[in-house]
Design an enzyme around this catalytic site. Structure first.
Site, PDB file in Angstrom:
ATOM      1  N   ASN A 186       0.863  -1.183   0.000  1.00 16.59           N
ATOM      2  CA  ASN A 186       0.000   0.000   0.000  1.00 16.59           C
ATOM      3  C   ASN A 186       0.896   1.228   0.000  1.00 16.59           C
ATOM      4  OD1 ASN A 186      -1.810   2.034   0.468  1.00 16.59           O
ATOM      5  ND2 ASN A 186      -2.350   1.385   2.550  1.00 16.59           N
ATOM      6  N   TRP A 187       0.955   1.879  -1.153  1.00 19.83           N
ATOM      7  CA  TRP A 187       1.868   3.021  -1.286  1.00 19.83           C
ATOM      8  C   TRP A 187       1.261   4.340  -0.810  1.00 19.83           C
ATOM      9  CZ3 TRP A 187       4.571   2.149  -6.721  1.00 19.83           C
ATOM     10  CH2 TRP A 187       5.525   1.152  -6.578  1.00 19.83           C
ATOM     11  N   LYS A 188       0.002   4.320  -0.439  1.00 18.58           N
ATOM     12  CA  LYS A 188      -0.641   5.536   0.078  1.00 18.58           C
ATOM     13  C   LYS A 188      -0.363   6.713  -0.870  1.00 18.58           C
ATOM     14  CE  LYS A 188      -0.311   3.408   4.553  1.00 18.58           C
ATOM     15  NZ  LYS A 188      -0.365   3.530   5.988  1.00 18.58           N
ATOM     16  N   GLY A 202       2.773  -1.117   4.301  1.00 18.78           N
ATOM     17  CA  GLY A 202       2.840   0.295   3.944  1.00 18.78           C
ATOM     18  C   GLY A 202       4.292   0.732   3.789  1.00 18.78           C
ATOM     19  N   GLY A 203       4.829   1.359   4.836  1.00 21.26           N
ATOM     20  CA  GLY A 203       6.171   1.948   4.802  1.00 21.26           C
ATOM     21  C   GLY A 203       7.247   1.061   4.190  1.00 21.26           C
ATOM     22  N   GLU A 257      -5.746  -5.230   9.945  1.00 14.46           N
ATOM     23  CA  GLU A 257      -4.740  -4.229  10.301  1.00 14.46           C
ATOM     24  C   GLU A 257      -5.164  -3.505  11.572  1.00 14.46           C
ATOM     25  OE1 GLU A 257      -2.417  -2.846   6.586  1.00 14.46           O
ATOM     26  OE2 GLU A 257      -4.287  -1.754   6.589  1.00 14.46           O
ATOM     27  N   HIS A 295      -9.682   0.852   4.021  1.00 12.95           N
ATOM     28  CA  HIS A 295      -8.462   1.034   4.827  1.00 12.95           C
ATOM     29  C   HIS A 295      -8.787   1.976   5.995  1.00 12.95           C
ATOM     30  CE1 HIS A 295      -4.487   2.475   5.990  1.00 12.95           C
ATOM     31  NE2 HIS A 295      -4.025   1.354   5.482  1.00 12.95           N
ATOM     32  N   GLY A 343       1.749   2.265  10.684  1.00 10.30           N
ATOM     33  CA  GLY A 343       2.670   3.396  10.581  1.00 10.30           C
ATOM     34  C   GLY A 343       3.258   3.831  11.905  1.00 10.30           C
ATOM     35  N   SER A 374       2.921  -2.142  10.423  1.00  8.82           N
ATOM     36  CA  SER A 374       4.348  -2.156  10.770  1.00  8.82           C
ATOM     37  C   SER A 374       5.047  -3.480  10.450  1.00  8.82           C
ATOM     38  CB  SER A 374       4.547  -1.757  12.232  1.00  8.82           C
ATOM     39  OG  SER A 374       4.079  -0.428  12.438  1.00  8.82           O
ATOM     40  N   GLU A 376      -7.346   4.444   7.164  1.00  3.76           N
ATOM     41  CA  GLU A 376      -7.204   5.875   6.850  1.00  3.76           C
ATOM     42  C   GLU A 376      -8.434   6.396   6.096  1.00  3.76           C
ATOM     43  OE1 GLU A 376      -3.286   5.579   5.106  1.00  3.76           O
ATOM     44  OE2 GLU A 376      -2.546   5.024   7.082  1.00  3.76           O
TER      45      GLU A 376
HETATM   46  P1  PGA Z   1       2.525   0.254   7.654  1.00  2.49           P
HETATM   47  O1  PGA Z   1       1.107   0.488   6.883  1.00  2.49           O
HETATM   48  O2  PGA Z   1       3.118  -1.020   7.109  1.00  2.49           O
HETATM   49  O3  PGA Z   1       3.346   1.468   7.272  1.00  2.49           O
HETATM   50  O4  PGA Z   1       2.231   0.171   9.095  1.00  2.49           O
HETATM   51  C1  PGA Z   1       0.250  -0.584   6.648  1.00  2.49           C
HETATM   52  C2  PGA Z   1      -0.986  -0.090   5.950  1.00  2.49           C
HETATM   53  O5  PGA Z   1      -1.434   1.036   6.211  1.00  2.49           O
HETATM   54  O6  PGA Z   1      -1.576  -0.806   5.114  1.00  2.49           O
END
Ligand code: PGA
Length: 240
Positions: free
Chosen positions: A8-10, A225-226, A163, A93, A169, A204, A95
């Site tokens: 997930n590159w956001k 994500g990250g 998640e 998601h 994050g 994470s 967010e």
């Molecule tokens: P993260 O994000 O790996 O940076 O915690 C995961 C996500 O939001 O899908």
């Protein structure tokens, strides 16, 4: 069940950065031990589509609207994602839920539309820290699944990403015990509802914790994500 490693590159990576990433990533993608799925930002989808063509890399959008076209300024069409060669839509998601006010009812419509187009919804669920501390995790996840899948077709593919919101994050990954317990709960809820779906863990995930987490029961892969923004760290995670 086949493993899935999703990125997930956001709101990161321009079209140029997307092309550069995939040029390098394609050289190592054969090391992956499961399916690879990337969710670039909408504006970089075409760049992704061009660069992954002919490879083992799938992609999709991070969100879509509940209509495929019309007077819906600023929204994304799942139909256009499909035309670009996308196979997945990330839906619900945390967010989207927290920052953009997405409700379970809206999410259910997005899941249904995605399936009706022959795309695979990757439905995200997860509890907040407050909900976990109040021992409401099971109830929260059950509600998100019951409502989010209310219009879903059991005969068509779907992927669930668990998640915990407090782990996204933050660098605070769920413990292997928490992952084992919660994934077993999610698996049981899905079974009771009549769904069979891979359950990915997200929050994470890093190269140094992926090896332990993948061994937990009912963990079919990760949503990252990250650590998915760099070729090296993501391929390390995807080759566990
Ligand atoms: P993260 O994000 O790996 O940076 O915690 C995961 C996500 O939001 O899908």
């Amino acid at each position: 069940m086949k493993k899935i490693f999703a990125a997930n590159w956001k709101l990161f990576k321009s079209p140029t950065e997307t092309r550069n990433f995939f040029k390098s990533f394609k050289e190592v993608s054969a090391k992956a031990t499961g399916d690879l799925v990337f969710f670039p930002s909408a504006i970089s989808l075409e760049a992704a589509s061009e660069t992954v063509k002919g490879s083992n890399i799938a992609f999709g959008a991070q969100n879509c609207y509940v209509q495929v076209q019309g007077a819906f300024t600023g929204e994304n069409s799942a139909q256009i994602v499909k035309e670009l060669g996308g196979q997945y839509i990330l839906i619900g998601h945390s967010e989207r839920r927290q920052l953009f006010g997405e409700t379970d009812a809206l999410i259910a419509d997005k899941v249904a539309l995605t399936q009706s187009l022959g795309l695979i919804p990757m439905l995200c669920i997860g509890e907040t820290l407050q909900e976990r501390e109040a021992t409401h995790t099971f109830r929260v996840l059950e509600t998100q699944l019951l409502l989010g899948l209310a219009k879903a077709d059991k005969a068509k593919p779907i992927v669930i990403a668990y998640e915990p919101v407090w782990a996204i994050g933050t660098g605070k990954v769920a413990t292997p015990e928490q992952v084992a317990e919660t994934h077993t709960d999610v698996h049981n809820i899905l079974t009771k509802m009549g769904f069979t779906a891979p359950i990915l863990y997200g929050g994470s995930v890093k190269p140094d914790n992926a090896g332990t987490l993948i061994k937990q029961p009912h963990v079919s892969g990760f949503l990252v994500g990250g650590a998915s923004l760099e070729v090296d760290s993501f391929i390390k995670i995807a080759s566990v």
